[in-house]
Design a protein around this motif. Structure first.
Motif, PDB file in Angstrom:
ATOM      1  N   GLY B 311       0.812  -1.214   0.000  1.00 19.15           N
ATOM      2  CA  GLY B 311       0.000   0.000   0.000  1.00 19.15           C
ATOM      3  C   GLY B 311       0.850   1.271   0.000  1.00 19.15           C
ATOM      4  N   ASN B 312       2.056   1.161   0.453  1.00 23.77           N
ATOM      5  CA  ASN B 312       2.916   2.336   0.560  1.00 23.77           C
ATOM      6  C   ASN B 312       4.287   2.084  -0.065  1.00 23.77           C
ATOM      7  N   PRO B 313       4.418   2.407  -1.340  1.00 22.81           N
ATOM      8  CA  PRO B 313       5.719   2.183  -1.995  1.00 22.81           C
ATOM      9  C   PRO B 313       6.853   2.963  -1.314  1.00 22.81           C
ATOM     10  N   TYR B 314       6.541   4.114  -0.725  1.00 24.72           N
ATOM     11  CA  TYR B 314       7.579   4.877  -0.019  1.00 24.72           C
ATOM     12  C   TYR B 314       7.365   4.772   1.481  1.00 24.72           C
ATOM     13  N   ASP B 315       8.476   4.890   2.193  1.00 24.33           N
ATOM     14  CA  ASP B 315       8.368   4.721   3.639  1.00 24.33           C
ATOM     15  C   ASP B 315       7.504   5.807   4.263  1.00 24.33           C
ATOM     16  N   ILE B 316       7.718   7.044   3.802  1.00 21.56           N
ATOM     17  CA  ILE B 316       6.924   8.154   4.326  1.00 21.56           C
ATOM     18  C   ILE B 316       6.508   9.046   3.167  1.00 21.56           C
ATOM     19  N   ALA B 317       5.255   9.454   3.168  1.00 23.32           N
ATOM     20  CA  ALA B 317       4.805  10.408   2.156  1.00 23.32           C
ATOM     21  C   ALA B 317       4.074  11.542   2.861  1.00 23.32           C
ATOM     22  N   ILE B 318       4.391  12.785   2.445  1.00 22.03           N
ATOM     23  CA  ILE B 318       3.728  13.942   3.049  1.00 22.03           C
ATOM     24  C   ILE B 318       3.204  14.831   1.933  1.00 22.03           C
ATOM     25  N   VAL B 319       1.989  15.281   2.091  1.00 21.87           N
ATOM     26  CA  VAL B 319       1.446  16.238   1.122  1.00 21.87           C
ATOM     27  C   VAL B 319       1.510  17.618   1.767  1.00 21.87           C
ATOM     28  N   ASN B 341      19.279   5.898  11.079  1.00 27.41           N
ATOM     29  CA  ASN B 341      18.271   5.552  10.072  1.00 27.41           C
ATOM     30  C   ASN B 341      18.190   6.675   9.030  1.00 27.41           C
ATOM     31  N   PRO B 342      19.217   6.817   8.243  1.00 27.62           N
ATOM     32  CA  PRO B 342      19.295   7.981   7.340  1.00 27.62           C
ATOM     33  C   PRO B 342      18.337   7.883   6.150  1.00 27.62           C
ATOM     34  N   ILE B 343      18.045   9.060   5.566  1.00 32.33           N
ATOM     35  CA  ILE B 343      17.227   9.104   4.351  1.00 32.33           C
ATOM     36  C   ILE B 343      18.019   8.532   3.195  1.00 32.33           C
ATOM     37  N   LYS B 344      17.401   7.610   2.484  1.00 31.95           N
ATOM     38  CA  LYS B 344      18.074   7.000   1.334  1.00 31.95           C
ATOM     39  C   LYS B 344      17.583   7.633   0.038  1.00 31.95           C
ATOM     40  N   GLN B 345      16.380   8.125   0.072  1.00 36.68           N
ATOM     41  CA  GLN B 345      15.801   8.673  -1.151  1.00 36.68           C
ATOM     42  C   GLN B 345      14.807   9.756  -0.784  1.00 36.68           C
ATOM     43  N   HIS B 346      14.810  10.824  -1.515  1.00 39.53           N
ATOM     44  CA  HIS B 346      13.862  11.893  -1.269  1.00 39.53           C
ATOM     45  C   HIS B 346      13.384  12.419  -2.609  1.00 39.53           C
ATOM     46  N   LEU B 347      12.100  12.328  -2.816  1.00 37.01           N
ATOM     47  CA  LEU B 347      11.547  12.734  -4.109  1.00 37.01           C
ATOM     48  C   LEU B 347      10.463  13.764  -3.862  1.00 37.01           C
ATOM     49  N   LYS B 348      10.499  14.861  -4.648  1.00 35.94           N
ATOM     50  CA  LYS B 348       9.441  15.865  -4.512  1.00 35.94           C
ATOM     51  C   LYS B 348       8.610  15.824  -5.776  1.00 35.94           C
ATOM     52  N   MET B 349       7.335  15.800  -5.606  1.00 37.45           N
ATOM     53  CA  MET B 349       6.496  15.784  -6.791  1.00 37.45           C
ATOM     54  C   MET B 349       5.433  16.860  -6.704  1.00 37.45           C
ATOM     55  N   PRO B 350       5.580  17.898  -7.540  1.00 37.66           N
ATOM     56  CA  PRO B 350       4.579  18.962  -7.540  1.00 37.66           C
ATOM     57  C   PRO B 350       3.274  18.443  -8.142  1.00 37.66           C
ATOM     58  N   ILE B 351       2.158  18.828  -7.556  1.00 34.04           N
ATOM     59  CA  ILE B 351       0.862  18.478  -8.134  1.00 34.04           C
ATOM     60  C   ILE B 351       0.007  19.732  -8.231  1.00 34.04           C
ATOM     61  N   PHE B 352      -0.960  19.672  -9.109  1.00 32.47           N
ATOM     62  CA  PHE B 352      -1.901  20.773  -9.197  1.00 32.47           C
ATOM     63  C   PHE B 352      -3.303  20.215  -9.017  1.00 32.47           C
ATOM     64  N   PHE B 460      -5.309  24.794  -6.742  1.00 29.26           N
ATOM     65  CA  PHE B 460      -4.142  25.159  -5.959  1.00 29.26           C
ATOM     66  C   PHE B 460      -3.014  24.173  -6.190  1.00 29.26           C
ATOM     67  N   ALA B 461      -1.811  24.633  -5.933  1.00 26.85           N
ATOM     68  CA  ALA B 461      -0.634  23.788  -6.137  1.00 26.85           C
ATOM     69  C   ALA B 461      -0.242  23.167  -4.806  1.00 26.85           C
ATOM     70  N   ALA B 462       0.280  21.968  -4.887  1.00 20.50           N
ATOM     71  CA  ALA B 462       0.785  21.305  -3.686  1.00 20.50           C
ATOM     72  C   ALA B 462       1.963  20.434  -4.067  1.00 20.50           C
ATOM     73  N   GLU B 463       2.491  19.760  -3.073  1.00 19.57           N
ATOM     74  CA  GLU B 463       3.673  18.949  -3.352  1.00 19.57           C
ATOM     75  C   GLU B 463       3.606  17.670  -2.538  1.00 19.57           C
ATOM     76  N   ILE B 464       3.903  16.556  -3.185  1.00 15.83           N
ATOM     77  CA  ILE B 464       4.006  15.314  -2.448  1.00 15.83           C
ATOM     78  C   ILE B 464       5.480  15.051  -2.214  1.00 15.83           C
ATOM     79  N   GLN B 465       5.857  14.870  -0.974  1.00 18.77           N
ATOM     80  CA  GLN B 465       7.256  14.548  -0.681  1.00 18.77           C
ATOM     81  C   GLN B 465       7.343  13.095  -0.282  1.00 18.77           C
TER      82      GLN B 465
END
Lengths: 254, 649
Positions: B311-319, B341-352, B460-465
Motif C-alpha cells: 500500500g505504501n511504496p515509499y516509507d513516508i509520504a507527506i502532502v 536511520n538515514p534518508i536513502k531517497q527523497h523525491l518531490k512531486m509537484p501536483i496541481f 491550488f498547487a501542492a507537493e508530495i514529498q
C-alpha cells in the motif's frame, strides 16, 4: 424337565441404608417344568413382582439360588445376566415397555437386532409371530397409534423373537380392558400349546389366572398354597376365587 | 402448611434447575458486559490507532446479540419444560392461572435480577483481565481500562429485553394452555409426525447445490448473489439437520441388514435431530462463521507487513501545500534523517489540484494534475506527451483496476473564459505513491501544460514529498513527530477554498507511512482476531451448555428408554456404545458440517486472491483454527459422554 428352579429366595429391602428394613421375600422355593403355564397370585405387597424380578434376573436376591435351564443366574454378573435374559428369557410388562420411536415391527425385532441376527431371519420371525398374534396390519405403525391390546400383543411377540425357554409376564392384563385381556391370555395359551414355551405370570386378575395350568398363591413373602387345573376353565376360576377368599386379608383386591 | 410454603419447599428441593437457569443467564450478562467494555472503550477510539474499531466490531456485536437471544431463550425453554408438568399438577390441585403467572413472574424476576447483578460483577472482574490480555496481545498496553455508562446500559438493556421476551412468551402459552395439555404431551409422537424423507433429500440437495452455485457464480458475481446463495445454504442446512436423518433412514431401509444393525441409533438420532434442530443449526453456523472470520482475520493480521509495503511504496509520504505557512522541506528532512536511520531517497512531486465548476449545475469536479517528467522520475518510465494530450494515471496495482480503457476521451479545463481540451493517450495503472486520500487518480500532462494549468486554471498547487529511509520499521518516532507538526501547520494554515466538495486543509494535507499503515493493520486486525477468538470461545462454550442442557433435560426419558432395553436384555457395554455413538453424532456432525462449509466459503472467497491452493497460509490458518475447534469439541464430547453414561447406567 425342570426349567426354573428357585431355592430359598430371600429379599430384604433397606438393609444397606440402615433405615426401616422390609423383608419382601422370606425363603421362597419353587420349580417350574418346561411347557408349564403358571400364575403367581397374592395380595398387594405380598412380594409377587419382587419374586418375578428376581426369578427373571432383573433384580438380585439377598440370598438364595435360582437356576434357569441349568444356569445359576444369581451368580452371573450384570452384563452376563443381560445377555442371558435376551437369549433365554422373554418379558411382557404391564406398561408394555415399547419404544415410542420404533414401529411395531422394529419393536418386535429389537432383541434380534441386539443379538445381531440376519435380516432374513428377522423378517421371517416377524411374519410368523405377526401371523400368530394377528398384528400384521399394524406392523408399520407406531406404538402410540395402536390400542393397548395391540401394544401388548406386540410386546408378547417381542418376548418371543429369540425363542426363549421361558416367558415372564408382570401383570400383562393390568392395563387392558376385558376383551383385550382375553385376547392376550389366548396368546399365552397359544405360546404354551403351539410353541411349547414355559410361561410364568404374576397377576391380580383371576380371569387371567384361570387360563393357567397352575396358580401359586403367596402371602407376606411366603408361598401360601397352590392349585392345579383339573377340569374346565370355569371350574378353575371358581377354585381360584375360593382360594383367594381363604388367603383373605383386607389387602386382597381384584 | 400453606400453598406458598409447599411451592417454596418444592423449589428448595429442586434448587439445581434454578441454579442452572440462573447461571446461564448470569453468564449471558457477563459475556455481554465483557464485550461491551472493549466495544465502548473511549480510549481506543481516542488513541486513533484503531479508527474503525466500533465498525469492525459491529459484526461480532450482532453475532453476540443473536447468540444471546438464542442462548437465553433456550435456557428459558429448558427451565420451563421442567416446570410445565409441575404447573399442570398445581392446576389440577386448584391453582388458578393467575397464581401460576404470579409464580412464574416472581421466579423469573428474582432470577433475572440476580443474573444481572452477578453477571455485571463477574463481568467487571473478568473484563479487566480480558482487556489487559487483549491489549497486550496487540501491543496497545498504553490504552487504559475504564468503565462508562453505555457499557452498563447496553449490557443490561439487551439482556433485559431478550429475557423479558422469553418470559412473556412462556407466560402467554401458560395462560393459554389448559390443564390437560400441561400434564401430558407426547413429544416423541409429535416429533415422529414431522417425518419427511423427501424433504430431507431436498434439504441436502439445496445445501450442496447452493454451495456449488456459489462457487461457480462467485468470480463474476456481485455481493447480491453471495447473499442469495448463502441464504440458500442456510435454509438447506436447516432442512437437512431437521430431516436428513429421516432421508438417510429411508435410504438405509433399502439395505435391511445395514438398517437393522443400526436400528436403535438411527431412530434415536432421527428423533434427536428433529428435537435439537435449532440448536444444532446454531452450533453449525457459529462454527462456520467463526472459522471463516478467524481464518480471514488471522490471514490479514499475518499479512499486515505485506499490505503496508504494497500500500505504501515509499516509507513516508507527506502532502504539503505551497503556502507560506508550511513545514519547509529542510525541516522535514532534518526530522526524518536520523543517524542510525538515514534518508536513502527523497523525491518531490509537484501536483496541481484543479477545481472546476460544472456548467449548468451546482457543484465541482476536481482533477489532480502532474507533469509527465515527474511521473517518469517516479516510475522510471519514458512517457512522452504532446500539447493538449493527457494520460489517465491510477495509483493502484493493475490487477485491481478494471479494464475500462476508453481511449480518446476528452478532458477540458477552463482557462479564463476559454476551454482548453486535452485528448486522452491511454491509461496507466501502477502503484507508485503511498495511499493518500484524494490522491488516487491523476492526470498526466507535459511540463509546459502543467505550468500553464497551474498558472491559469482554478485550483491550488501542492507537493508530495516521498521519503525512503534505511529501515522503515524504525520510523515510528519520527512519524509521530512529523504527524503532530503537519497537523499543527495545517490547522493554522488558511483554508484552500471555502467551498462544498473541496477537501479542507486538514483533510488534504496529510501523511502516509508504512509504519502507520503496518501498525494500524496489525492493531485493528489483531484486536479483532482476539475479540473474535474470545467470542468463539464464548459461543462454543455457550452452545455446548445449550446442547448439554437440552440433552440432559430429557434425561428421564432416556433413563426410561434404557430401563426398558435393560429389561429386554441390553448390556451396559452396549448401552455405553449407543450413547457414545449418539453423542458423537450430535457433537461432531455440526462441527464437520460447519468446518466443511467454512472451508468451502474460505476457498470460494480465496478465488479472489488466486485460489486457496496458491495461498497456503490461508489453508494453514484454516487447519490450525479448525483443529483447535476439533480439540475443544472432543473435550466437550468426552465430558458429556461420561456424564450421560454415569447417569444412565
Amino acid at each position: 424337565m425342570v426349567i426354573l428352579e428357585a431355592d430359598k429366595i430371600v429379599k430384604i429391602y433397606g438393609e444397606t441404608s440402615g433405615e426401616s428394613v422390609t423383608k419382601a421375600l422370606s425363603g421362597i422355593s419353587l420349580s417350574v417344568k418346561q411347557g408349564e403355564f403358571v400364575a403367581i397370585m397374592g395380595p398387594s405387597g405380598s412380594g409377587k413382582t419382587t419374586l418375578l424380578n428376581i426369578l427373571s434376573g432383573i433384580d438380585k436376591p439377598t440370598s438364595g439360588v435360582m437356576t434357569i435351564a441349568g444356569h445359576a443366574i444369581n451368580k452371573m454378573k450384570r452384563d452376563e445376566l443381560a445377555l442371558f435374559r435376551r437369549k433365554q428369557i422373554g418379558f411382557v410388562f404391564q406398561e408394555f415397555n415399547l419404544l415410542d420411536s420404533l414401529t411395531v415391527k422394529e419393536n418386535i425385532i429389537l432383541p434380534m437386532v441386539l443379538e445381531k441376527k440376519s435380516a432374513a431371519e428377522m423378517e421371517e420371525k416377524v411374519q410368523t409371530l405377526a401371523g400368530l398374534f394377528e398384528i400384521e396390519p399394524i406392523l408399520q405403525k407406531y406404538p402410540y397409534n395402536i390400542s393397548g391390546g395391540q401394544q401388548q400383543r406386540t410386546a408378547v411377540s417381542r418376548a418371543l423373537v429369540n425363542n426363549p425357554g421361558i416367558i415372564f409376564a408382570d401383570e400383562p392384563t393390568g392395563n387392558l380392558d376385558s376383551k383385550s385381556s382375553t385376547a392376550i391370555m389366548e396368546c399365552f395359551e397359544k405360546i404354551v400349546q403351539e410353541l411349547k414355551t414355559t410361561v410364568l405370570l404374576v397377576t391380580h386378575d383371576v380371569f387371567a389366572a384361570s387360563y393357567c395350568q397352575k396358580v401359586i398363591f403367596i402371602k407376606d413373602g411366603h408361598i401360601h398354597s397352590y392349585i392345579v387345573k383339573k377340569g374346565s376353565r370355569k371350574e378353575f376360576l371358581n377354585q381360584i376365587i375360593d382360594n383367594l377368599a381363604v388367603l383373605g386379608g383386607r389387602t386382597y383386591d381384584i | 402448611m400453606t400453598f406458598k410454603q409447599i411451592v417454596w419447599k418444592m423449589a428448595k428441593v429442586q434448587y439445581k434447575k434454578y441454579l442452572i437457569y440462573f447461571l446461564c443467564n448470569s453468564f449471558a450478562v457477563m459475556f455481554f458486559f465483557m464485550f461491551s467494555t472493549v466495544y465502548f472503550n473511549e480510549r481506543i477510539i481516542e488513541a486513533k490507532k484503531l479508527d474503525g474499531i466500533q465498525d469492525a466490531l459491529a459484526v461480532p456485536a450482532v453475532a453476540l446479540v443473536v447468540f444471546t437471544v438464542f442462548f437465553i431463550s433456550y435456557a428459558h425453554n429448558v427451565f420451563m419444560k421442567r416446570r410445565k408438568s409441575e404447573f399442570g399438577l398445581f392446576m389440577t390441585l386448584g391453582m388458578s392461572h393467575r397464581d401460576i403467572s404470579k409464580l412464574l413472574l416472581l421466579e423469573n424476576g428474582v432470577i433475572g435480577l440476580c443474573s444481572i447483578v452477578t453477571g455485571i460483577i463477574g463481568g467487571a472482574i473478568f473484563s479487566r483481565l480480558f482487556f489487559l490480555l487483549l491489549m497486550k496481545s496487540v501491543g496497545l498496553e498504553e490504552i487504559p481500562f475504564h468503565f462508562n455508562g453505555s457499557m452498563f446500559l447496553y449490557s443490561i438493556a439487551t439482556f433485559a429485553l431478550v429475557f423479558l421476551a422469553a418470559v412473556g412468551k412462556s407466560l402467554f402459552f401458560t395462560l393459554k394452555k389448559d390443564v390437560i395439555q400441561s400434564l401430558r404431551s407426547n413429544r416423541t409422537a409429535e416429533t415422529i409426525k414431522l417425518k419427511s424423507p423427501l424433504f430431507g433429500g431436498f434439504g441436502l440437495v439445496m445445501m450442496f447445490g447452493s454451495i456449488l452455485m456459489l462457487y461457480f457464480s462467485f468470480s463474476k458475481s456481485n455481493g447480491g448473489e453471495l447473499l442469495l446463495w448463502t441464504i440458500g445454504v442456510l435454509i438447506g442446512l436447516y432442512i437437512s439437520l431437521n430431516q436428513s436423518v429421516s432421508f438417510l433412514i429411508e435410504l438405509a431401509k433399502k439395505n435391511k441388514p445395514f438398517y437393522y444393525r443400526r436400528l436403535l441409533l438411527l431412530t434415536s438420532l432421527d428423533y434427536k435431530f428433529k428435537q435439537l434442530t435449532s440448536i444444532l443449526m446454531l452450533v453449525t453456523v457459529m462454527i462456520m462463521v467463526t472459522i471463516i472470520y478467524t481464518t480471514l482475520l488471522l490471514t490479514i493480521y499475518q499479512s499486515s507487513e505485506k499490505d503496508a509495503i504494497e500500500g505504501n511504496p515509499y516509507d513516508i509520504a507527506i502532502v504539503q501545500a505551497k503556502t507560506k505557512n508550511n513545514l519547509s522541506s529542510e525541516e522535514i528532512s532534518s526530522i526524518i534523517n536520523k543517524q542510525d536511520n538515514p534518508i536513502k531517497q527523497h523525491l518531490k512531486m509537484p501536483i496541481f489540484y484543479s477545481i472546476q465548476t460544472l456548467p449548468g449545475v451546482e457543484g465541482y469536479f476536481t482533477n489532480v494534475v502532474i507533469s509527465v517528467d515527474d511521473f517518469n522520475k517516479l516510475t522510471s518510465q519514458q512517457k512522452q506527451l504532446q500539447e493538449r494530450e493527457y494520460i489517465n494515471y491510477i495509483n493502484e496495482a493493475p490487477e485491481y483496476v478494471g479494464n475500462s480503457n476508453d481511449d480518446h476521451q476528452e478532458l477540458a479545463f477552463n482557462i479564463g473564459s476559454k476551454e482548453r481540451t486535452y485528448q486522452q493517450k491511454g491509461m496507466i495503472a501502477v502503484k507508485s505513491i503511498n495511499n493518500l486520500s484524494y490522491l488516487h487518480e491523476f492526470i498526466i500532462v507535459n511540463q509546459a501544460e502543467f505550468e500553464l494549468l497551474k498558472k491559469n486554471a482554478d485550483g491550488f498547487a501542492a507537493e508530495i514529498q516521498l521519503f525512503n529511509v534505511a529501515n522503515w520499521k524504525n520510523t515510528a518516532d519520527v512519524v509521530e513527530i512529523l504527524d503532530k507538526k503537519v497537523k499543527h501547520y495545517s490547522k493554522t494554515a488558511p483554508q484552500i477554498a471555502d467551498r462544498a466538495g473541496i477537501p479542507s486543509q486538514q483533510e488534504f494535507f496529510q501523511m502516509a507511512s508504512k509504519i502507520d499503515s503496518y501498525q494500524y493493520h496489525k492493531n485493528s486486525s489483531g484486536i479483532l482476531f482476539c475479540v473474535i477468538s474470545f467470542l468463539s470461545v464464548i459461543f462454543f462454550f455457550g452452545t455446548f451448555i445449550l446442547l448439554y442442557l437440552n440433552l440432559f433435560s430429557e434425561l428421564d426419558l432416556e433413563q426410561a428408554k434404557y430401563q426398558k432395553l435393560y429389561k429386554i436384555g441390553i448390556t451396559a457395554r452396549e448401552v455405553k456404545r449407543f450413547i457414545s455413538n449418539e453423542l458423537a453424532t450430535l457433537f461432531f456432525i455440526p462441527l464437520v458440517l460447519g468446518t466443511t462449509l467454512a472451508y468451502l466459503y474460505v476457498a470460494i472467497l480465496a478465488t479472489d486472491v488466486g485460489g486457496i491452493m496458491k495461498n497456503p497460509e490461508i489453508l494453514l490458518h484454516f487447519v490450525i483454527i479448525a483443529s483447535g475447534y476439533l480439540c475443544i469439541q472432543a473435550g466437550y464430547f468426552f465430558y458429556a459422554r461420561r456424564k450421560m453414561c454415569t447417569n444412565i447406567i
